[in-house]
Structures are given as C-alpha cells and as structure tokens.
Design a protein around this motif. Structure first.
Motif, PDB file in Angstrom:
ATOM      1  N   ALA A   1       5.860   8.398   3.680  1.00 56.59           N
ATOM      2  CA  ALA A   1       4.669   8.782   2.924  1.00 56.59           C
ATOM      3  C   ALA A   1       4.134  10.122   3.399  1.00 56.59           C
ATOM      4  O   ALA A   1       3.715  10.953   2.582  1.00 56.59           O
ATOM      5  N   ALA A   2       4.137  10.353   4.705  1.00 57.27           N
ATOM      6  CA  ALA A   2       3.654  11.635   5.234  1.00 57.27           C
ATOM      7  C   ALA A   2       4.532  12.780   4.733  1.00 57.27           C
ATOM      8  O   ALA A   2       4.024  13.841   4.331  1.00 57.27           O
ATOM      9  N   GLU A   3       5.822  12.562   4.722  1.00 58.64           N
ATOM     10  CA  GLU A   3       6.744  13.591   4.226  1.00 58.64           C
ATOM     11  C   GLU A   3       6.544  13.815   2.732  1.00 58.64           C
ATOM     12  O   GLU A   3       6.531  14.945   2.254  1.00 58.64           O
TER      13      GLU A   3
ATOM     14  N   ASP B   1       0.834  -1.213   0.000  1.00 57.77           N
ATOM     15  CA  ASP B   1       0.000   0.000   0.000  1.00 57.77           C
ATOM     16  C   ASP B   1       0.863   1.256   0.000  1.00 57.77           C
ATOM     17  O   ASP B   1       0.663   2.169  -0.793  1.00 57.77           O
ATOM     18  N   TRP B   2       1.821   1.305   0.939  1.00 59.41           N
ATOM     19  CA  TRP B   2       2.652   2.501   1.074  1.00 59.41           C
ATOM     20  C   TRP B   2       3.573   2.670  -0.140  1.00 59.41           C
ATOM     21  O   TRP B   2       3.795   3.797  -0.603  1.00 59.41           O
TER      22      TRP B   2
ATOM     23  N   ARG C   1      -5.004   9.198   4.371  1.00 58.00           N
ATOM     24  CA  ARG C   1      -5.824   9.015   5.594  1.00 58.00           C
ATOM     25  C   ARG C   1      -6.292   7.569   5.724  1.00 58.00           C
ATOM     26  O   ARG C   1      -6.225   6.986   6.807  1.00 58.00           O
ATOM     27  N   ASP C   2      -6.758   6.989   4.627  1.00 54.12           N
ATOM     28  CA  ASP C   2      -7.224   5.599   4.648  1.00 54.12           C
ATOM     29  C   ASP C   2      -6.091   4.641   5.003  1.00 54.12           C
ATOM     30  O   ASP C   2      -6.262   3.735   5.823  1.00 54.12           O
ATOM     31  N   LEU C   3      -4.938   4.833   4.378  1.00 56.76           N
ATOM     32  CA  LEU C   3      -3.804   3.950   4.657  1.00 56.76           C
ATOM     33  C   LEU C   3      -3.323   4.105   6.097  1.00 56.76           C
ATOM     34  O   LEU C   3      -2.997   3.118   6.756  1.00 56.76           O
ATOM     35  N   THR C   4      -3.298   5.329   6.576  1.00 56.59           N
ATOM     36  CA  THR C   4      -2.863   5.569   7.953  1.00 56.59           C
ATOM     37  C   THR C   4      -3.810   4.894   8.937  1.00 56.59           C
ATOM     38  O   THR C   4      -3.374   4.295   9.922  1.00 56.59           O
TER      39      THR C   4
END
Length: 187
Positions: free
Chosen positions: A157-159, A97-98, A141-144
C-alpha cells in the motif's frame, strides 16, 4: 510489540439507549473508525496498545453523553487458541482495509489515466485529483496507525500510494504545460 502485547486486548461492552439512535450510531462509527473488532452486539475489542486509547476514551464519552455505559475490560486468552482467535479476526479486518485501499489506488490511477486520455487538462480537474490524493494519504495514515501487527499488504500500500502521487504529479505537469501553451483569453 512483545508477544505479551500481541495477546492483550481491551474488550468494550457498550450499552447505549436505542433512542435517539444518533448516539448509538456515533459510538459505532467511532469504533469502526479506529478499527475495532466487533465480537457481538455491543461488544468490541482492540489490541491493548496506546494507539487505540483515544478511540476507546471517545467511545466511553459518547456512551456517557447518551446516558449509556461502557465497561472496558483488559483481557488475555486462557490458552493459545483463545489469544489467536481475536488476532486472526483483527488481521482479517486489516486485510480487508488494505485490499480496499489498494483498489481505491487503482481507481485513482485509472481516473488520472482517463483524464490524460481525453485531454482534460484544467486546473479544476487537477484540484479534484489532488484532493483525491490527499484523501488517499489520510486513509493510509489511518490504516497504518491501526495496523499495529504490521500486516503484509501495508508495504504494498505504501508503494502504491507513491505511485499515485507520481501519477498526480505527472498529471499536474501536463496541466501546467497545456495552460502555458494556451493561456486563457489568447488565441
């Protein structure tokens, strides 16, 4: 999340009549959407944590509407290996996913760079890029939410999402700069 939480799983045994197929597809999509781990035909697992409760409930409802049935079992492994296997498979799904998300961020940044390179500074293109950024934000948001074990790529991914937002903001500034230099109908 405690060590005990990490080894508790909900196992869903989903049986839905083959026809009409839309019911099976709807349940399958819901399970994929929440990030469930497929253990075999009609057998799925998710960590037994609150973030998955809504998806499990929706799957049960979809099954019942189709005159099918879903059995939800609480499970833990009998030994370390039993507990580790689903976790390893779940982590592999999150890594995929990531990795896919990071690739999509790269495509987004390449698209903006291309628009800048060719000088396509229109409001319509800006709106399209902003929609693309919003899709990335929703996906993040969904993956987190389903990455309950905190996979290492999540921080990257956030960065990367921040970089995408900055690229979109830069593109927006260029679009408005060009529009103010050459207002429609003048020149």
């Amino acid at each position: 999340m405690t060590q005990a939480d990490r080894s508790r799983w909900l196992v869903l045994i989903v049986k839905i009549p083959a026809e009409p197929s839309r019911h099976r597809v709807a349940a399958w999509r819901e399970l994929r959407r929440i990030g469930a781990l497929s253990l075999g035909q009609g057998i799925w697992a998710v960590p037994d944590v609150p973030v998955f409760a809504g998806g499990v409930r929706r799957t049960v409802e979809l099954s019942e509407r189709a005159q099918g049935q879903t059995v939800v079992l609480e499970a833990t492994g009998r030994g370390g290996q039993d507990a580790a296997r689903p976790r390893e498979s779940f982590d592999a799904l999150r890594e995929a996913d990531w990795t896919g998300f990071l690739a999509d961020c790269g495509k987004f940044e390449e698209e903006i760079a291309k628009e800048i390179r060719i000088g396509k500074f229109t409001l319509a293109e800006l709106e399209e890029e902003e929609q693309g950024l919003e899709r990335l934000r929703r996906r993040h948001r969904d993956l987190t939410a389903r990455d309950v074990f905190g996979f290492l790529l999540a921080a990257d991914a956030a960065e990367r999402l921040k970089q995408c937002a900055a690229a979109c903001e830069h593109y927006a500034e260029l679009v408005f700069e060009v529009l103010h230099e050459h207002p429609e109908g003048s020149g």
